[in-house]
Design a protein around this motif. Sequence first.
Motif, PDB file in Angstrom:
ATOM      1  N   MET A 309     -67.907   3.278   1.075  1.00 24.15           N
ATOM      2  CA  MET A 309     -68.799   2.404   1.816  1.00 24.15           C
ATOM      3  C   MET A 309     -69.188   1.164   1.010  1.00 24.15           C
ATOM      4  N   LEU A 310     -69.252   1.302  -0.299  1.00 26.36           N
ATOM      5  CA  LEU A 310     -69.641   0.180  -1.153  1.00 26.36           C
ATOM      6  C   LEU A 310     -68.463  -0.696  -1.549  1.00 26.36           C
ATOM      7  N   GLY A 311     -67.243  -0.121  -1.552  1.00 26.13           N
ATOM      8  CA  GLY A 311     -66.091  -0.855  -2.043  1.00 26.13           C
ATOM      9  C   GLY A 311     -65.983  -0.751  -3.555  1.00 26.13           C
ATOM     10  N   SER A 312     -64.859  -1.204  -4.091  1.00 24.86           N
ATOM     11  CA  SER A 312     -64.626  -1.069  -5.522  1.00 24.86           C
ATOM     12  C   SER A 312     -63.702  -2.170  -6.004  1.00 24.86           C
ATOM     13  N   LYS A 313     -64.028  -2.709  -7.175  1.00 25.93           N
ATOM     14  CA  LYS A 313     -63.110  -3.621  -7.843  1.00 25.93           C
ATOM     15  C   LYS A 313     -62.805  -3.122  -9.260  1.00 25.93           C
ATOM     16  N   ASP A 314     -62.907  -1.812  -9.429  1.00 25.68           N
ATOM     17  CA  ASP A 314     -62.602  -1.176 -10.709  1.00 25.68           C
ATOM     18  C   ASP A 314     -61.153  -1.476 -11.080  1.00 25.68           C
ATOM     19  N   PRO A 315     -60.929  -2.156 -12.209  1.00 27.14           N
ATOM     20  CA  PRO A 315     -59.547  -2.493 -12.568  1.00 27.14           C
ATOM     21  C   PRO A 315     -58.680  -1.281 -12.849  1.00 27.14           C
ATOM     22  N   GLY A 316     -59.318  -0.136 -13.096  1.00 23.12           N
ATOM     23  CA  GLY A 316     -58.539   1.064 -13.358  1.00 23.12           C
ATOM     24  C   GLY A 316     -58.235   1.880 -12.129  1.00 23.12           C
ATOM     25  N   ALA A 317     -58.624   1.381 -10.963  1.00 26.73           N
ATOM     26  CA  ALA A 317     -58.397   2.122  -9.721  1.00 26.73           C
ATOM     27  C   ALA A 317     -57.992   1.134  -8.635  1.00 26.73           C
ATOM     28  N   PRO A 322     -65.476  -2.710   1.086  1.00 28.32           N
ATOM     29  CA  PRO A 322     -66.350  -1.712   1.725  1.00 28.32           C
ATOM     30  C   PRO A 322     -65.825  -1.359   3.111  1.00 28.32           C
ATOM     31  N   MET A 323     -65.943  -0.084   3.471  1.00 30.81           N
ATOM     32  CA  MET A 323     -65.487   0.338   4.797  1.00 30.81           C
ATOM     33  C   MET A 323     -66.176  -0.459   5.892  1.00 30.81           C
ATOM     34  N   SER A 324     -67.461  -0.789   5.690  1.00 33.90           N
ATOM     35  CA  SER A 324     -68.195  -1.535   6.717  1.00 33.90           C
ATOM     36  C   SER A 324     -67.703  -2.969   6.868  1.00 33.90           C
TER      37      SER A 324
END
Length: 485
Positions: A309-317, A322-324
């Motif tokens: 829901m929050l989203g991610s910009k983790d360079p390792g993933a 975000p889904m919304s």
Amino acid sequence: MVTTSLPTAPQPTTSPEDAAAFLTRMPDLEQALAFYHRHLAPEDAIDLSVAENVLVYDHSMQKMVFDPLRPLPAPNIHYMSPYGTPELRQQVAALLTRAFGLAERKPEEQVQPEDVFGTAGVASALECLAFALKNKGPSELPPPLVDGDGVLIPAPYWQGFNWSFEQRPKLTCVPVPLPTDGPHAFRLTLDLIKKQYEEHRKQTGKAPRLLVLTNPHNPLGVNYRKDLLEDIYAWALGSTDMHLISDEIYCHSQLDCGTTPFTSAVALDAYATYPERIHVVWGFAKDFGLSGFRTGFVVSRNPVVQDAMLGSKDPGAEQRHPMSWFTPFDSLKHYLIGAVLTAKGPEADLYTTYAMKSYRPLLTDSFHQAKAALDKHGIRYVHRDGDNAAQFFWLDLREYLKWVAVPPNRTDPYPLTDPHLDDEEQNLFNYLRDAPTHVSLLPGGVMHSPTPGFFRLCYTAHQPAEVREAIDRVAEALSHLGPDK
């Protein structure tokens, strides 16, 4: 503050030809009926098929919230958080803490703003949950869902679950049919859920992965007893790897005469042990009557759901929006729902508190007026004294199914049907919708009723006088059906 006034312009009208063309492409009968009554139905037609609620808006919301509303502030023409600003999430968390019976709990046991995520409607909230639970999480959580996984849902149930879980997430809805006759008619038990769980596992070689409960129920309107919920959750969470989703969109829709109180999933003992496998959805469409606003919320402490829901910009993933973002709680929703959440009632209470206090007697009065009209005409329905009804009567019209004679020359310029309808149920639905009755009820086949002949009547879709008139018309039409007619 700088404001931006919206220009006014004549509202475009839809021609009957264009409206009819749109209607033929609408696969959901409930939505098609809403469109039909808005654009094509005769002026005297009454729609009691669609789950809507006019009571709160007509009583107080228009004059206390929307009439005083100032023009759209400039910030609300810009992008906002797709899942809700921190302020809005805090306000909704406080509202749901009260609604879910957690106000007297310790602060850490109440609904937390960081667990609340806005979406464009509860259907979208359900779809977001389905997609999120297909992502891999920590090893202590159940494995992710995969295409084809089963979703157990007591039947009858809201047909929107099929769209939310099957169309894009590619899960499979598995009805848990409730008995339709006898002393336990339309009563859910843990044994019924266990039986369908095992049958699905035997048939497919895979156990179901989701259990969805609607509480209060649609279309039965009942609140599930706390002890039943504790038993169901204890088994599902302790003996299977299922997640549970509780759809509590009707949680404020409580009758004064009900003796089984509403119990939220987050108020259960099971939630203290398995908070990451219990998810709740809620929205403003039903209790507050704002169905057209398409505002819904996911409430979940699951880290996989929250990451989605929050989203991610983790360079390792994998980087994810975000889904919304795909179904946003947009800036206009922020403005209008924010007005509902911050408005004051007549005694300086929050408007939301006042509105739900006043809604209960309005709902109870509407229920009793509709019930009296049904009883006067001897129209059967499924309801036990002391049960809640939410916004519905589940009519039992099975005795009339075989008596509808379809005129050989009948033509329907606006055919409304559903592939799940039994032929006789379709005929009775058409008979009531046709002249001179012009009343629409939702056939049970749409809602996966185990037996044809049940129809949902929404008694909050209009003011009580109009609901009574519709029931009188239905009774008159039914009086002409039978072996000697």
